[in-house]
Design an enzyme around this catalytic site. Structure first.
Site, PDB file in Angstrom:
ATOM      1  N   LYS A   1       7.894  10.016   1.778  1.00 12.42           N
ATOM      2  CA  LYS A   1       7.708   9.296   0.522  1.00 12.42           C
ATOM      3  C   LYS A   1       8.297  10.082  -0.640  1.00 12.42           C
ATOM      4  O   LYS A   1       8.869  11.162  -0.458  1.00 12.42           O
ATOM      5  CB  LYS A   1       6.224   8.984   0.335  1.00 12.42           C
ATOM      6  CG  LYS A   1       5.612   8.246   1.536  1.00 12.42           C
ATOM      7  CD  LYS A   1       4.322   7.566   1.206  1.00 12.42           C
ATOM      8  CE  LYS A   1       4.562   6.371   0.325  1.00 12.42           C
ATOM      9  NZ  LYS A   1       3.414   5.449   0.282  1.00 12.42           N
TER      10      LYS A   1
ATOM     11  N   ASP B   1      10.825   0.214  -1.868  1.00  5.73           N
ATOM     12  CA  ASP B   1       9.595   0.187  -2.663  1.00  5.73           C
ATOM     13  C   ASP B   1       9.814  -0.424  -4.044  1.00  5.73           C
ATOM     14  O   ASP B   1      10.706  -0.014  -4.795  1.00  5.73           O
ATOM     15  CB  ASP B   1       9.065   1.616  -2.820  1.00  5.73           C
ATOM     16  CG  ASP B   1       7.654   1.650  -3.372  1.00  5.73           C
ATOM     17  OD1 ASP B   1       6.822   0.830  -2.933  1.00  5.73           O
ATOM     18  OD2 ASP B   1       7.383   2.490  -4.248  1.00  5.73           O
TER      19      ASP B   1
ATOM     20  N   ARG C   1     -28.291  -7.321   8.702  1.00  3.51           N
ATOM     21  CA  ARG C   1     -27.416  -6.918   7.602  1.00  3.51           C
ATOM     22  C   ARG C   1     -26.194  -6.153   8.089  1.00  3.51           C
ATOM     23  O   ARG C   1     -25.081  -6.382   7.607  1.00  3.51           O
ATOM     24  CB  ARG C   1     -28.212  -6.088   6.588  1.00  3.51           C
ATOM     25  CG  ARG C   1     -27.409  -5.539   5.415  1.00  3.51           C
ATOM     26  CD  ARG C   1     -26.420  -6.528   4.811  1.00  3.51           C
ATOM     27  NE  ARG C   1     -27.013  -7.813   4.474  1.00  3.51           N
ATOM     28  CZ  ARG C   1     -26.314  -8.922   4.270  1.00  3.51           C
ATOM     29  NH1 ARG C   1     -24.994  -8.910   4.411  1.00  3.51           N
ATOM     30  NH2 ARG C   1     -26.920 -10.042   3.967  1.00  3.51           N
TER      31      ARG C   1
ATOM     32  N   GLU D   1      11.040   6.286   2.290  1.00  3.36           N
ATOM     33  CA  GLU D   1      10.878   5.390   1.143  1.00  3.36           C
ATOM     34  C   GLU D   1      12.003   5.614   0.145  1.00  3.36           C
ATOM     35  O   GLU D   1      12.331   6.761  -0.191  1.00  3.36           O
ATOM     36  CB  GLU D   1       9.532   5.662   0.476  1.00  3.36           C
ATOM     37  CG  GLU D   1       9.287   4.912  -0.812  1.00  3.36           C
ATOM     38  CD  GLU D   1       8.008   5.353  -1.487  1.00  3.36           C
ATOM     39  OE1 GLU D   1       8.074   5.864  -2.630  1.00  3.36           O
ATOM     40  OE2 GLU D   1       6.927   5.210  -0.868  1.00  3.36           O
TER      41      GLU D   1
ATOM     42  N   LYS E   1      -4.313   2.298   3.653  1.00  2.00           N
ATOM     43  CA  LYS E   1      -5.293   2.097   2.573  1.00  2.00           C
ATOM     44  C   LYS E   1      -6.487   1.324   3.121  1.00  2.00           C
ATOM     45  O   LYS E   1      -6.722   0.156   2.811  1.00  2.00           O
ATOM     46  CB  LYS E   1      -4.648   1.378   1.391  1.00  2.00           C
ATOM     47  CG  LYS E   1      -3.538   2.194   0.739  1.00  2.00           C
ATOM     48  CD  LYS E   1      -2.849   1.416  -0.369  1.00  2.00           C
ATOM     49  CE  LYS E   1      -1.706   2.225  -0.976  1.00  2.00           C
ATOM     50  NZ  LYS E   1      -0.980   1.457  -2.013  1.00  2.00           N
TER      51      LYS E   1
END
Length: 291
Positions: A179, A230, A111, A209, A147
């Site tokens: 950002k 963005d 597994r 960004e 992410k």
């Protein structure tokens, strides 16, 4: 027949030093406090097994070394071999790897081995689909983001490379990415850039960004290594690329899918970044077949 590999060169494997702790943690999580009590109860200690992890659908393989390691960490006497290296395209019914040895050991590792190779192959397959979608429409590279699944970043970013993509920064410490929240707190694009440039070392790249062409113009007045454009429409992206005029690397981001990626690539951006290839890609269906 030699398997088709998606990457231009043979993909170098991750160092075992990076992979082994991940696989060990997964095995410890699965074995718990008493080991595989089902297999130990049902399967004789001297039983042998020869099996193969086989594709149930077509895709691109990744995570093979991690899967092999799952078997040999359980039992070093298991003989394992890879039929398809990371980055190979595989068709339904084709074997990815082989394992031969103690039936108890192979079933106990099954597994974890499948979880890792199915997950990473899913990421590689999703990445390859985007790479194939943009290839006729420009020079843009598909890149991943941070992410990723906690604890699996090195494997998942390796899987992106297996699918023909490239990696964005690995963590908060290897590049500056300013950002919208950084800009809001700093007070302006200019102030954020000036503070970053005054603080980081000369070898550290700085990216910022922007959401609008007005912000972009402000960035270009100051200068930067890379600009993340963005959630812009293809028309706005085309204008942004024209204004940058190769003075910085351009990166498009925001809800990138295989359907929209060709239009994004056609704008002339250098990079197309997307998070879903690591956080939401479906697994590639693989299973253990016993000979």
């Amino acid at each position: 027949m030699k398997p088709t590999v998606t990457t231009q060169d043979v993909l170098a494997p991750l160092p075992r030093l990076l992979v082994e702790p991940i696989v060990r943690a997964a095995l410890l999580e699965d074995l718990g406090r008493a080991g595989d009590i089902t297999t130990d109860a049902v399967i004789p200690a001297d039983a042998r097994l020869r099996g193969a992890i086989v594709a149930r659908e077509s895709g691109v393989v990744a995570g093979v070394d991690a899967a092999l390691l799952a078997f040999t960490l359980i039992d070093p006497t298991i003989t394992v071999a890879a039929d398809r290296p990371d980055g190979s395209r595989v068709e339904r019914g084709e074997a990815v790897l082989q394992a031969d040895g103690s039936a108890r050991s192979i079933l106990s590792a099954e597994r974890v081995a499948l979880n890792l190779v199915c997950r990473m192959s899913g990421i590689a397959t999703a990445t390859a689909a985007l790479v194939d979608a943009v290839r006729p429409h420009g020079h843009a590279r598909i890149v991943c983001t941070r992410k990723t699944t906690p604890g699996l970043r090195s494997l998942e970013k390796h899987a992106v490379r297996a699918g023909g993509g490239s990696n964005h920064r690995f963590g908060l410490d290897d590049a500056v990415l300013i950002k919208d929240n950084h800009i809001a707190i700093a007070g302006s694009v200019r102030r954020a850039l000036e503070r970053a440039r005054a603080t980081v070392g000369h070898l550290v790249k700085i990216e910022i960004e922007v959401d609008t062409l007005d912000q972009l113009d402000e960035v270009l007045e100051v200068g930067v290594d890379a600009i993340l454009l963005d959630n812009m429409s293809p028309d706005t992206l085309s204008e942004a690329v024209r204004r940058v005029n190769k003075r910085a690397i351009t990166e498009a981001s925001g809800r990138i899918t295989a359907a929209i990626a060709p239009a994004i690539a056609a704008t002339g951006v250098d990079l197309i970044s997307t998070g879903w290839i690591t956080h939401s890609a479906p697994i590639l269906d693989l299973g253990l077949d016993v000979a």
